[in-house]
Design an enzyme around this catalytic site. Structure first.
Site, PDB file in Angstrom:
ATOM      1  N   ASP A  89       2.405   2.513   2.568  1.00  0.00           N
ATOM      2  CA  ASP A  89       2.439   3.178   3.876  1.00  0.00           C
ATOM      3  C   ASP A  89       3.831   3.033   4.512  1.00  0.00           C
ATOM      4  O   ASP A  89       4.537   2.060   4.266  1.00  0.00           O
ATOM      5  CB  ASP A  89       1.379   2.576   4.805  1.00  0.00           C
ATOM      6  CG  ASP A  89      -0.019   2.939   4.342  1.00  0.00           C
ATOM      7  OD1 ASP A  89      -0.136   3.791   3.445  1.00  0.00           O
ATOM      8  OD2 ASP A  89      -0.981   2.373   4.878  1.00  0.00           O
ATOM      9  N   CYS A 147       0.813  -1.220   0.000  1.00  0.00           N
ATOM     10  CA  CYS A 147       0.000   0.000   0.000  1.00  0.00           C
ATOM     11  C   CYS A 147       0.843   1.265   0.000  1.00  0.00           C
ATOM     12  O   CYS A 147       0.312   2.356  -0.180  1.00  0.00           O
ATOM     13  CB  CYS A 147      -0.888   0.013   1.240  1.00  0.00           C
ATOM     14  SG  CYS A 147       0.110  -0.020   2.729  1.00  0.00           S
ATOM     15  N   CYS A 171      -0.647  -4.359   8.016  1.00  0.00           N
ATOM     16  CA  CYS A 171      -0.456  -3.117   8.779  1.00  0.00           C
ATOM     17  C   CYS A 171       0.266  -3.427  10.096  1.00  0.00           C
ATOM     18  O   CYS A 171       1.159  -2.691  10.520  1.00  0.00           O
ATOM     19  CB  CYS A 171      -1.793  -2.463   9.063  1.00  0.00           C
ATOM     20  SG  CYS A 171      -2.938  -2.484   7.676  1.00  0.00           S
ATOM     21  N   CYS A 196      -2.507   3.924   7.190  1.00  0.00           N
ATOM     22  CA  CYS A 196      -3.906   3.751   7.526  1.00  0.00           C
ATOM     23  C   CYS A 196      -4.107   3.704   9.046  1.00  0.00           C
ATOM     24  O   CYS A 196      -3.142   3.652   9.816  1.00  0.00           O
ATOM     25  CB  CYS A 196      -4.399   2.447   6.910  1.00  0.00           C
ATOM     26  SG  CYS A 196      -3.721   1.018   7.753  1.00  0.00           S
TER      27      CYS A 196
END
Ligand code: FES
Length: 158
Positions: free
Chosen positions: A41, A39, A108, A65
């Site tokens: 991130d 992603c 994440c 996120c």
């Protein structure tokens, strides 16, 4: 309507713990900077380590996120007061369980596991450089493990 995030994630997201930076040049600070290819991130996690090898301070900054922010916030609380060895054993699955992350958000929490390991490695590399400083003009003579040959490496300094 199903809530997208568990309340524990929202709590960390709305009031993240230990946000900020430590001076990455301090001799007792290790910095981990990692990214999630899935992603894009990015998470920075820094630890300060005391004389006994215990993590005395932790800070993070995450551009990502809600789950990534919550995972890093949780990680900072979790590792404060731990030895480097124990901190390096924390798994993303523990974070995901604690925060009730759904499977699509597992990466994440992986970011937080990668970040603490990277910070520990950075700290350890810094300490070993300090323990074995290469002096300017120093010539390192060692035996190559592969060939048995003697290898001289010059470190001419700046
Ligand atoms: Fe990538 Fe959460 S969506 S870290």
């Amino acid at each position: 309507i199903a809530r997208a995030y568990h309340e524990k994630v929202i709590s960390h997201y709305e009031s993240p713990r230990n946000v900020g930076s430590l001076n990455k040049n301090d001799f007792d600070v290790g910095t981990g900077l990692v990214g999630a290819p899935a992603c894009g991130d990015v998470m920075k996690l820094q630890i300060r380590v005391d004389e006994q090898g215990i993590i005395s301070d932790v800070k993070f900054k995450t551009f990502g996120c809600g789950s990534a922010i919550a995972s890093s916030s949780y990680m900072t609380e979790r590792v404060k007061g731990l030895s480097l060895e124990d901190a390096g054993k924390i798994k993303n699955t523990e974070i995901a369980k604690e925060l009730c992350l759904p499977p699509v958000k597992l990466h994440c929490s992986m970011l937080a596991e990668d970040a603490i390991r990277s910070a520990i490695r950075d700290y350890q590399a810094k300490r070993s450089t300090m323990a074995n400083p290469k002096k300017p003009g120093f010539i390192d003579v060692s035996q190559s493990a592969a060939t048995g040959e003697t290898v001289a490496t010059a470190h001419p300094g700046q």
